[in-house]
Write a protein that holds these residues in place. Structure first.
Motif, PDB file in Angstrom:
ATOM      1  N   TYR A   1       0.403  -5.846   1.987  1.00 46.90           N
ATOM      2  CA  TYR A   1      -0.281  -4.575   2.233  1.00 46.90           C
ATOM      3  C   TYR A   1      -1.782  -4.740   2.061  1.00 46.90           C
ATOM      4  O   TYR A   1      -2.246  -5.614   1.309  1.00 46.90           O
ATOM      5  CB  TYR A   1       0.230  -3.478   1.273  1.00 46.90           C
TER       6      TYR A   1
ATOM      7  N   VAL B   1      -5.308  -1.915   2.112  1.00 52.27           N
ATOM      8  CA  VAL B   1      -5.806  -0.550   2.320  1.00 52.27           C
ATOM      9  C   VAL B   1      -7.263  -0.626   2.770  1.00 52.27           C
ATOM     10  O   VAL B   1      -8.042  -1.433   2.228  1.00 52.27           O
ATOM     11  CB  VAL B   1      -5.676   0.262   0.995  1.00 52.27           C
TER      12      VAL B   1
ATOM     13  N   TRP C   1      -9.638   3.112  -0.997  1.00 48.67           N
ATOM     14  CA  TRP C   1      -9.151   2.471  -2.223  1.00 48.67           C
ATOM     15  C   TRP C   1      -9.130   3.457  -3.382  1.00 48.67           C
ATOM     16  O   TRP C   1      -9.911   4.387  -3.449  1.00 48.67           O
ATOM     17  CB  TRP C   1     -10.059   1.281  -2.611  1.00 48.67           C
ATOM     18  N   ARG C   2      -8.233   3.166  -4.314  1.00 50.44           N
ATOM     19  CA  ARG C   2      -8.119   3.879  -5.593  1.00 50.44           C
ATOM     20  C   ARG C   2      -7.752   5.338  -5.448  1.00 50.44           C
ATOM     21  O   ARG C   2      -8.132   6.171  -6.269  1.00 50.44           O
ATOM     22  CB  ARG C   2      -9.412   3.753  -6.410  1.00 50.44           C
ATOM     23  N   ARG C   3      -6.999   5.658  -4.396  1.00 51.89           N
ATOM     24  CA  ARG C   3      -6.527   7.037  -4.244  1.00 51.89           C
ATOM     25  C   ARG C   3      -4.994   7.079  -4.148  1.00 51.89           C
ATOM     26  O   ARG C   3      -4.434   8.042  -3.663  1.00 51.89           O
ATOM     27  CB  ARG C   3      -7.190   7.672  -3.021  1.00 51.89           C
ATOM     28  N   GLY C   4      -4.368   5.990  -4.572  1.00 52.95           N
ATOM     29  CA  GLY C   4      -2.905   5.986  -4.623  1.00 52.95           C
ATOM     30  C   GLY C   4      -2.232   5.667  -3.297  1.00 52.95           C
ATOM     31  O   GLY C   4      -0.998   5.736  -3.190  1.00 52.95           O
TER      32      GLY C   4
ATOM     33  N   ALA D   1      -1.896   2.740  -1.672  1.00 49.63           N
ATOM     34  CA  ALA D   1      -1.041   1.537  -1.687  1.00 49.63           C
ATOM     35  C   ALA D   1       0.293   1.872  -2.354  1.00 49.63           C
ATOM     36  O   ALA D   1       1.363   1.484  -1.871  1.00 49.63           O
ATOM     37  CB  ALA D   1      -1.742   0.393  -2.412  1.00 49.63           C
ATOM     38  N   THR D   2       0.228   2.612  -3.446  1.00 48.66           N
ATOM     39  CA  THR D   2       1.459   2.986  -4.150  1.00 48.66           C
ATOM     40  C   THR D   2       2.358   3.827  -3.233  1.00 48.66           C
ATOM     41  O   THR D   2       3.567   3.593  -3.137  1.00 48.66           O
ATOM     42  CB  THR D   2       1.106   3.783  -5.430  1.00 48.66           C
TER      43      THR D   2
ATOM     44  N   VAL E   1       3.728 -12.021  -3.225  1.00 47.82           N
ATOM     45  CA  VAL E   1       2.928 -13.027  -3.908  1.00 47.82           C
ATOM     46  C   VAL E   1       1.499 -12.521  -4.030  1.00 47.82           C
ATOM     47  O   VAL E   1       0.953 -11.937  -3.092  1.00 47.82           O
ATOM     48  CB  VAL E   1       2.953 -14.400  -3.188  1.00 47.82           C
TER      49      VAL E   1
ATOM     50  N   ASN F   1      -6.228 -10.814  -8.568  1.00 53.08           N
ATOM     51  CA  ASN F   1      -6.029  -9.568  -7.809  1.00 53.08           C
ATOM     52  C   ASN F   1      -5.249  -8.560  -8.646  1.00 53.08           C
ATOM     53  O   ASN F   1      -4.089  -8.241  -8.372  1.00 53.08           O
ATOM     54  CB  ASN F   1      -5.292  -9.865  -6.494  1.00 53.08           C
TER      55      ASN F   1
ATOM     56  N   PRO G   1      -5.608  -5.239  -8.986  1.00 55.33           N
ATOM     57  CA  PRO G   1      -5.126  -4.019  -8.330  1.00 55.33           C
ATOM     58  C   PRO G   1      -3.764  -4.225  -7.666  1.00 55.33           C
ATOM     59  O   PRO G   1      -2.888  -3.369  -7.763  1.00 55.33           O
ATOM     60  CB  PRO G   1      -6.214  -3.714  -7.286  1.00 55.33           C
ATOM     61  N   SER G   2      -3.584  -5.359  -7.019  1.00 56.60           N
ATOM     62  CA  SER G   2      -2.314  -5.598  -6.342  1.00 56.60           C
ATOM     63  C   SER G   2      -1.180  -5.770  -7.352  1.00 56.60           C
ATOM     64  O   SER G   2      -0.059  -5.287  -7.145  1.00 56.60           O
ATOM     65  CB  SER G   2      -2.427  -6.839  -5.453  1.00 56.60           C
TER      66      SER G   2
ATOM     67  N   ARG H   1      -0.984  -4.292 -10.171  1.00 56.34           N
ATOM     68  CA  ARG H   1      -0.674  -2.936 -10.663  1.00 56.34           C
ATOM     69  C   ARG H   1       0.239  -2.207  -9.676  1.00 56.34           C
ATOM     70  O   ARG H   1       1.152  -1.512 -10.080  1.00 56.34           O
ATOM     71  CB  ARG H   1      -1.961  -2.121 -10.879  1.00 56.34           C
TER      72      ARG H   1
ATOM     73  N   ARG I   1       3.961  -0.941 -10.851  1.00 53.88           N
ATOM     74  CA  ARG I   1       4.349   0.472 -10.802  1.00 53.88           C
ATOM     75  C   ARG I   1       5.661   0.677 -10.066  1.00 53.88           C
ATOM     76  O   ARG I   1       6.411   1.601 -10.354  1.00 53.88           O
ATOM     77  CB  ARG I   1       3.267   1.291 -10.107  1.00 53.88           C
TER      78      ARG I   1
ATOM     79  N   ARG J   1       4.526   6.518 -13.230  1.00 51.55           N
ATOM     80  CA  ARG J   1       3.619   7.535 -12.689  1.00 51.55           C
ATOM     81  C   ARG J   1       3.283   7.272 -11.217  1.00 51.55           C
ATOM     82  O   ARG J   1       3.012   6.159 -10.822  1.00 51.55           O
ATOM     83  CB  ARG J   1       2.326   7.510 -13.522  1.00 51.55           C
TER      84      ARG J   1
HETATM   85  C1  LIG Z   1      -4.633  -3.962  -3.715  1.00 49.51           C
HETATM   86  C2  LIG Z   1      -4.871  -2.706  -2.889  1.00 49.51           C
HETATM   87  C3  LIG Z   1      -3.864  -2.651  -1.756  1.00 49.51           C
HETATM   88  C4  LIG Z   1      -4.687  -1.464  -3.819  1.00 49.51           C
HETATM   89  O1  LIG Z   1      -4.792  -0.316  -2.998  1.00 49.51           O
HETATM   90  P1  LIG Z   1      -5.106   1.126  -3.602  1.00 49.51           P
HETATM   91  O2  LIG Z   1      -4.681   2.138  -2.574  1.00 49.51           O
HETATM   92  O3  LIG Z   1      -6.504   1.160  -4.064  1.00 49.51           O
HETATM   93  O4  LIG Z   1      -4.130   1.170  -4.857  1.00 49.51           O
HETATM   94  P2  LIG Z   1      -3.651   2.462  -5.622  1.00 49.51           P
HETATM   95  O5  LIG Z   1      -4.704   3.532  -5.528  1.00 49.51           O
HETATM   96  O6  LIG Z   1      -2.260   2.801  -5.185  1.00 49.51           O
HETATM   97  O7  LIG Z   1      -3.647   1.954  -7.123  1.00 49.51           O
HETATM   98  C5  LIG Z   1      -2.601   1.170  -7.654  1.00 49.51           C
HETATM   99  C6  LIG Z   1      -3.024   0.660  -9.015  1.00 49.51           C
HETATM  100  O8  LIG Z   1      -4.084  -0.302  -8.893  1.00 49.51           O
HETATM  101  C7  LIG Z   1      -5.190   0.093  -9.691  1.00 49.51           C
HETATM  102  N1  LIG Z   1      -6.399  -0.297  -9.013  1.00 49.51           N
HETATM  103  C8  LIG Z   1      -6.740  -0.044  -7.740  1.00 49.51           C
HETATM  104  N2  LIG Z   1      -7.946  -0.593  -7.471  1.00 49.51           N
HETATM  105  C9  LIG Z   1      -8.356  -1.182  -8.625  1.00 49.51           C
HETATM  106  C10 LIG Z   1      -9.514  -1.928  -8.985  1.00 49.51           C
HETATM  107  N3  LIG Z   1     -10.490  -2.171  -8.116  1.00 49.51           N
HETATM  108  N4  LIG Z   1      -9.590  -2.406 -10.246  1.00 49.51           N
HETATM  109  C11 LIG Z   1      -8.621  -2.177 -11.140  1.00 49.51           C
HETATM  110  N5  LIG Z   1      -7.478  -1.495 -10.844  1.00 49.51           N
HETATM  111  C12 LIG Z   1      -7.363  -0.998  -9.611  1.00 49.51           C
HETATM  112  C13 LIG Z   1      -5.058   1.591  -9.788  1.00 49.51           C
HETATM  113  O9  LIG Z   1      -5.764   2.115 -10.897  1.00 49.51           O
HETATM  114  C14 LIG Z   1      -3.563   1.734  -9.952  1.00 49.51           C
HETATM  115  O10 LIG Z   1      -3.186   1.322 -11.236  1.00 49.51           O
HETATM  116  P3  LIG Z   1      -2.723   2.351 -12.376  1.00 49.51           P
HETATM  117  O11 LIG Z   1      -1.283   2.585 -12.073  1.00 49.51           O
HETATM  118  O12 LIG Z   1      -2.938   1.588 -13.622  1.00 49.51           O
HETATM  119  O13 LIG Z   1      -3.579   3.571 -12.249  1.00 49.51           O
HETATM  120  C15 LIG Z   1      -6.319  -2.660  -2.308  1.00 49.51           C
HETATM  121  O14 LIG Z   1      -7.216  -2.917  -3.353  1.00 49.51           O
HETATM  122  C16 LIG Z   1      -6.530  -3.674  -1.184  1.00 49.51           C
HETATM  123  O15 LIG Z   1      -6.276  -3.385  -0.017  1.00 49.51           O
HETATM  124  N6  LIG Z   1      -7.001  -4.880  -1.542  1.00 49.51           N
HETATM  125  C17 LIG Z   1      -7.258  -5.939  -0.549  1.00 49.51           C
HETATM  126  C18 LIG Z   1      -5.993  -6.480   0.096  1.00 49.51           C
HETATM  127  C19 LIG Z   1      -5.038  -7.010  -0.929  1.00 49.51           C
HETATM  128  O16 LIG Z   1      -5.436  -7.618  -1.928  1.00 49.51           O
HETATM  129  N7  LIG Z   1      -3.742  -6.800  -0.693  1.00 49.51           N
HETATM  130  C20 LIG Z   1      -2.679  -7.263  -1.564  1.00 49.51           C
HETATM  131  C21 LIG Z   1      -2.380  -8.710  -1.317  1.00 49.51           C
HETATM  132  S1  LIG Z   1      -1.139  -9.291  -2.479  1.00 49.51           S
END
Ligand SMILES: CC(C)(COP(=O)(O)OP(=O)(O)OC[C@H]1O[C@@H](n2cnc3c(N)ncnc32)[C@H](O)[C@@H]1OP(=O)(O)O)[C@@H](O)C(=O)NCCC(=O)NCCS
Length: 203
Positions: free
Chosen positions: A103, A105, A110-113, A115-116, A138, A143, A145-146, A148, A152, A191
């Protein structure tokens, strides 16, 4: 003996609270290319995403659905139609009934839920409709955020592959995460994992 997956099934359109998640198609090509060519997005993605054109990606997505080996989707805002997320389950093995989740985003969302929300819908479909037994993901070292997102949803860390990929900064480790069908859905305590949205499906 567990039975293999049935023949390829059509790709669905999944609806969540804020997204319509539909199979990647030609009209998505430019936005997919912009997403994958964004350095902060591709930093932790497989190398080929940096150089592949959006049209090649969509072509590959179509072939995957025909063969039942991959289902790649684009999630757009239900009201705005805005491009939000590229998400897919791929490397599907019909005998082992396993597949890999990926995935990304768009940075402005980003950071608006999102991906979840999107992963919940696709994982739910993968277990309940496609019939997978195991979904794997993987994640490159660094990474968080991924990680997390996966935690979840109830994915468990299963091990680390050292220097398994080339990232922007050279070789990097990969952590393997896995989730089994009988571990889904995750406990209600997690959550933000909203299954009522994930259950709606059209097409
Ligand atoms: C990883 C990614 C998909 C997360 O997308 P997102 O829509 O921002 O994620 P969400 O808003 O659903 O947040 C999910 C969790 O990640 C955390 N998170 C999101 N961005 C973060 C950041 N920059 N730093 C720390 N935590 C972060 C959120 O707080 C949340 O955790 P919580 O349950 O502790 O609150 C996005 O950062 C992305 O596209 N990254 C680049 C591509 C990538 O790495 N893909 C995954 C390959 S394995």
């Amino acid at each position: 003996m567990p039975r293999p997956l049935r023949s390829p099934i059509p790709a669905p359109v999944l609806e969540t609270e804020r997204l319509v998640i539909a199979p990647a198609q030609s009209r998505d090509a430019d936005e997919l290319e912009a997403l994958f060519h964004d350095p902060r997005v591709h930093r932790y993605l497989p190398y080929e995403r940096r150089i592949e054109s959006g049209h090649t990606f969509v072509e590959r997505a179509r072939r995957g659905v025909r063969e039942g080996s991959a289902y790649r989707f684009v999630g757009r805002g239900r009201d705005s139609g805005e491009f939000v997320v590229s998400i897919g389950v791929f490397a599907i093995d019909r005998w082992d009934r396993s597949g890999e989740l990926g995935y990304a985003v768009a940075r402005s969302h980003w950071r608006r839920g999102y991906a979840t929300e999107a992963t919940t819908a696709v994982v739910d479909w993968s277990f309940r409709r496609l019939g997978l037994h195991r979904v794997e993901a993987v994640v490159q070292r660094g990474n968080r955020p991924s990680e997390r997102v996966l935690e979840r949803l109830g994915f468990r860390p299963e091990g680390r592959l050292r220097d398994a990929v080339v990232s922007a900064r050279g070789f990097n480790d990969l952590s393997v995460y896995g989730l089994l069908a009988d571990e889904w859905p995750p406990s209600a305590r997690r959550r933000g994992v909203n299954l009522s949205g994930a259950a709606r499906r059209t097409g």
